[in-house]
Design a protein around this motif. Structure first.
Motif, short mmCIF file in Angstrom:
data_model
loop_
_atom_site.label_atom_id
_atom_site.label_comp_id
_atom_site.label_asym_id
_atom_site.label_seq_id
_atom_site.Cartn_x
_atom_site.Cartn_y
_atom_site.Cartn_z
N TRP A 3 0.87 -1.21 0.07
CA TRP A 3 -0.09 0.12 0.03
C TRP A 3 0.77 1.29 -0.06
O TRP A 3 0.61 2.08 -0.72
N ARG A 43 3.00 1.74 -3.08
CA ARG A 43 2.19 2.39 -4.28
C ARG A 43 1.96 3.90 -4.37
O ARG A 43 2.06 4.44 -5.59
N PHE A 44 1.79 4.37 -3.16
CA PHE A 44 1.81 5.91 -3.42
C PHE A 44 2.96 6.44 -3.38
O PHE A 44 3.10 7.65 -3.68
N PHE A 97 -0.14 0.46 14.76
CA PHE A 97 -1.21 0.31 15.55
C PHE A 97 -1.82 -1.15 15.92
O PHE A 97 -2.29 -1.65 16.63
N LEU A 105 -2.02 -2.43 19.47
CA LEU A 105 -3.16 -2.76 19.79
C LEU A 105 -3.73 -4.09 19.78
O LEU A 105 -4.67 -4.49 20.41
N VAL A 106 -3.03 -4.87 19.04
CA VAL A 106 -3.41 -6.38 19.00
C VAL A 106 -2.40 -7.29 19.11
O VAL A 106 -2.27 -8.27 19.89
N MET A 152 -2.05 -8.95 22.77
CA MET A 152 -2.90 -10.28 22.96
C MET A 152 -1.80 -11.18 23.94
O MET A 152 -2.49 -11.94 24.78
N VAL A 191 -5.98 -0.86 26.33
CA VAL A 191 -6.24 0.04 25.23
C VAL A 191 -6.97 1.35 25.95
O VAL A 191 -6.52 2.35 25.39
N GLY A 192 -7.88 1.19 26.65
CA GLY A 192 -8.47 2.41 27.32
C GLY A 192 -7.41 3.23 27.92
O GLY A 192 -7.61 4.57 28.03
N TYR A 195 -5.68 12.13 26.77
CA TYR A 195 -6.51 13.30 27.26
C TYR A 195 -5.60 13.87 28.43
O TYR A 195 -5.88 15.07 28.67
#
Lengths: 268, 255
Positions: free
Chosen positions: B35, B38-39, B67, B71-72, B76, B195-196, B203
């Protein structure tokens, strides 16, 4: 079926985590309010993004729908389906005369009802905190709509926005239910759910050249921009987006149901 | 201690999830490389873009895959190793042998740190191969200089530094995850809590955004912008999370 439903409902609310998430709602509303107040400094009154007491519930939900409510659905379903199955709790449930089909529908509808309660509480808390922090202007601007609107019209718009937001959460929950049923462990269920969310966030960028309809195949894109587009003058995306959501619900629920029933409640 | 590490490592790979996660993560890295190439343009942040070439490509590929990693793929395994085994009661079996609790935690941390290094090595390998195969050497020197200035990537050594700093962020996330796993009683809640906490830190302070926006934050550090504050924030999170986890782990009844 009614007894089973009540048992599922009571078990969901007997968990501290459900109450913990429920009690986090006012904090999230307050965080959104602080953010909107900060943004108001850079906006002029009358713009749809300018927060007033009338449109704050919509702006606050737009802030949290894609993250908080989707994550809420992931947690509730991973806990209610995968964790209970893998920890053996379902065995005790199935000592009673209930079928796997009844169990599946009871779990699904209980999680939806709980999300409804969360959404309703969020709406009321937005009014409470919004009434305290924001000005009550004569008129307010609405997304993709020409002109200025009175408070009553903005409230009707807000209710329609919450209704459609609820439908997007139902669509997202159907995907998460399928993932929860397929996952071998609770962490895998959460990981797959978050992976699906990342894919949904990335899809609109990848499909930018194909136009709004292809982008709207992502539920999070509907949540981000689609709901406002559905309520715009002329309702341009209403049918398409509703169709996408119905497809998600129909496909994921059918496959999830068959998976759950064929594997006899995840091999409990 | 070494035996504990080997035991931990073997137990980690005995889970089908570990192999599946590694294969899927490699596939995501290849797709992201296709991806990106390509750009031919990479984003340092929302407003700054640079032309991609063979030498800066691995850094931008890591930014794109960060990400999924944070995150994954990493959490896990973190949650399974740090909370899953406790919830299932697997520690009973491990601690039948005469090993201290502290040694067990150290073995877990080392095994998970190696796991994160493996994930980063996959991205680096895909980035180097894809960059050499699909992209040129960056064209005009002026373009390379502009890219170096915006992203802080003047040489392949800087790309390795980018991976090194990102690795520290992932290790800090492991410390945070250990603490959360000790505080909450369920794997689902531990994962959601991690994740939270990433999102919540956005914030709390702009300087704590590196958990969720690590790719962007490391570019900022390498270009010499706010490196001191970053080091202090990351160091504080590491000291507090690893320190508190160590104390709690040693004191608490695990099984």
């Amino acid at each position: 079926m009614k007894g089973l439903w009540m048992s599922e409902w009571l078990r969901l609310w007997s968990r501290k985590r459900t109450w913990g998430m429920f009690l986090m709602m006012p904090v999230l509303v307050y965080a959104a309010a602080r953010y909107c107040l900060e943004q108001n400094g850079a906006l002029s009154p009358g713009m749809p993004e300018y927060a007033t007491v009338w449109n704050f519930p919509v702006l606050a939900l737009a802030e949290h729908l894609m993250t908080v409510f989707n994550l809420l659905v992931v947690v509730l379903l991973a806990a209610a389906v995968t964790e209970e199955a893998r920890s053996g709790q379902l065995r005790f449930l199935l000592l009673r005369a209930v079928t796997f089909a009844e169990l599946f529908w009871a779990k699904w509808t209980v999680v939806l009802a709980a999300v409804g309660v969360f959404l309703g509480a969020f709406y009321l808390e937005c009014w409470g905190i919004g009434w305290w922090l924001f000005e009550r202007t004569e008129t307010v601007g609405l997304f993709y709509r020409e002109g200025a609107f009175a408070g009553g019209e903005a409230v009707r718009y807000g209710l329609a926005y919450y209704g459609l937001a609820g439908l997007t959460v139902v669509a997202m929950a159907s995907v998460m239910l399928l993932l929860a049923v397929m996952a071998q462990t609770a962490t895998a269920a959460v990981g797959m759910g978050i992976g699906w969310l990342l894919l949904s966030f990335g899809w609109p960028v990848a499909a930018r050249m194909f136009g709004a309809q292809v982008q709207s195949l992502s539920i999070t894109h509907i949540q981000h921009q689609g709901i406002a587009a559905m309520l715009a003058d002329g309702r341009p995306m209403m049918r398409w987006n509703l169709g996408v959501m119905v497809c998600y619900v129909a496909v994921c629920l059918t496959v999830g149901y068959l998976w759950f029933v064929k594997r006899r409640g995840l091999d409990v | 201690m070494f035996e504990l590490f080997v035991s931990e490592w073997e137990r980690m790979w005995a889970r089908k999830k570990t192999v599946v996660t590694l294969v899927l993560f490699a596939a995501v890295s290849v797709l992201a490389a296709m991806w990106l190439s390509r750009f031919g343009v990479g984003f340092v942040n929302a407003g700054t873009e640079v032309r991609l070439d063979a030498w800066n490509f691995p850094a931008f590929l890591l930014k794109e895959t960060s990400f999924v990693l944070m995150l994954v793929a990493a959490p896990m395994l973190f949650v399974d190793a740090l909370a899953g085994e406790r919830v299932q009661g697997a520690y009973r079996m491990v601690l039948l042998r005469p090993h201290g609790r502290g040694a067990l935690l150290l073995a877990k941390w080392v095994a998970l740190a190696v796991w994160v290094a493996m994930l980063l090595a996959v991205v680096l390998a895909v980035g180097v191969i894809a960059g050499q195969t699909w992209l040129g050497d960056g064209g005009a020197l002026t373009e390379r200089a502009a890219a170096a200035s915006a992203a802080g990537l003047a040489s392949f050594g800087d790309v390795l530094a980018y991976y090194g700093v990102f690795y520290l962020i992932a290790v800090a996330a492991m410390g945070l995850c250990t603490l959360i796993c000790l505080l909450v009683p369920s794997t689902v809640l531990a994962y959601a809590g991690l994740v939270g906490s990433y999102v919540g830190m956005l914030y709390v302070s702009e300087h704590l955004r590196f958990f969720l926006l690590g790719g962007e934050a490391v570019f900022q550090v390498l270009s010499g912008n706010g490196a001191g504050v970053f080091a202090m924030a990351l160091g504080s999170v590491m000291v507090l999370s690893f320190g508190a986890s160590w104390v709690m782990w040693k004191k608490r009844e695990l099984c």
